[in-house]
Motif scaffolding. Structure first.
Motif, short mmCIF file in Angstrom:
data_model
loop_
_atom_site.label_atom_id
_atom_site.label_comp_id
_atom_site.label_asym_id
_atom_site.label_seq_id
_atom_site.Cartn_x
_atom_site.Cartn_y
_atom_site.Cartn_z
N PHE A 190 0.80 -1.21 0.00
CA PHE A 190 0.00 0.00 0.00
C PHE A 190 0.85 1.28 0.00
CE2 PHE A 190 -3.02 -2.99 2.29
CZ PHE A 190 -3.66 -3.34 1.11
N GLU A 191 2.06 1.18 0.52
CA GLU A 191 2.92 2.36 0.54
C GLU A 191 3.30 2.78 -0.88
OE1 GLU A 191 7.18 3.91 2.43
OE2 GLU A 191 6.39 1.94 2.96
N LEU A 192 3.79 1.83 -1.67
CA LEU A 192 4.16 2.15 -3.06
C LEU A 192 2.91 2.44 -3.90
CD1 LEU A 192 7.09 -0.32 -3.82
CD2 LEU A 192 7.19 2.12 -3.31
N ALA A 193 1.82 1.77 -3.61
CA ALA A 193 0.57 2.05 -4.33
C ALA A 193 0.15 3.50 -4.10
CB ALA A 193 -0.53 1.11 -3.85
N SER A 194 0.23 3.96 -2.87
CA SER A 194 -0.13 5.34 -2.54
C SER A 194 0.75 6.34 -3.28
CB SER A 194 -0.03 5.58 -1.03
OG SER A 194 -0.97 4.81 -0.33
#
Length: 247
Positions: A45-49
């Motif tokens: 979710f960090e890289l997705a964000s």
């Protein structure tokens, strides 16, 4: 020759700063979104964000990236941020049913039942919405939480009309049982058993309604089936306790 090259470069520069630039921004935003979606599916979710934010920085009207950021915040329990992103997506498309449904879900988690119902209903106003059974199902769950069983039954029946799935049948049957409509509940549970004979929750619910209806023999059969299907589950323990008292 030098003059020709300069003219060609100026022409290319002109293409970037004209209407074609909007198209390029949209495509770039979509590219960032696609990268973000790949990370999202990997639960990174960090890289997705990061990618979703790049998408909206490139094209502030790209609704899917706001919606996806809302999903991430929702999953992380950051409900106020999630609401902000869902509302932004809706401001860009007032027929964005997925965003309305997701917003209703956040309000449900906060037990803001009226706000939840309002957004589920808005999701259904879009006649092109591909999965209307989802907000109907969610509305049924809200009404169950409020113990408004007749409205829950109505919502679940609507969901079933659009998608006759075993888990919808299970929730409809449970609502009917809680409303005291044993015969209708039995019919729904039986239909559910036909659809998903290996589902212990369906069997357990059916057993309970048989018991309420005075049909101990059928109840015993279903409780035994629960133990057989899910021998190590909490449901099997409960079914075994009933069997001890019914023998």
């Amino acid at each position: 020759m030098r003059t020709v090259i300069i003219i060609a470069l100026l022409a290319l520069t002109g293409c970037v700063t004209t209407g074609g630039n909007t198209v390029d921004k949209s495509k770039m935003a979509e590219g960032y979104y696609d990268k973000g979606l790949a990370y999202f599916q990997q639960k990174n979710f960090e890289l997705a964000s990061v990618e979703f934010n790049r998408s909206i920085q490139t094209d502030s009207s790209f609704k899917q990236s706001y919606y996806s950021l809302g999903l991430i915040c929702d999953m992380q329990g950051r409900y106020e941020d999630s609401i902000k992103y869902y509302k932004k997506a809706i401001s860009l498309d007032d027929k964005f049913s997925e965003a309305y449904n997701a917003l209703g879900g956040v309000y449900s988690k906060q037990q803001k039942w009226d706000d939840a119902i309002e957004n589920y209903q808005k999701a259904l106003q879009n006649k092109l919405y591909a999965t209307p059974h989802v907000p109907y199902l969610n509305m049924g769950r809200v009404y169950m939480a409020k113990k408004d069983y007749p409205k829950a039954v109505e919502a679940y029946r609507s969901a079933k009309q659009y998608a006759n799935l075993d888990f919808i049948v299970l929730e409809l049957a449970t609502a009917l049982a809680d409303e005291g409509k044993n015969e209708e509940a039995i019919n729904e549970y039986r239909e559910g058993v036909d659809m998903a004979p290996q589902n212990p929750d369906m069997r357990y619910g059916l057993a309970l309604v048989y018991l309420k209806d005075g049909n101990k023999k059928s109840a015993v059969q279903e409780f035994k089936k629960v133990v057989e299907l899910a021998p190590k589950s909490d449901l099997a323990v409960k079914a075994s306790d009933y069997l001890k008292t019914l023998r």
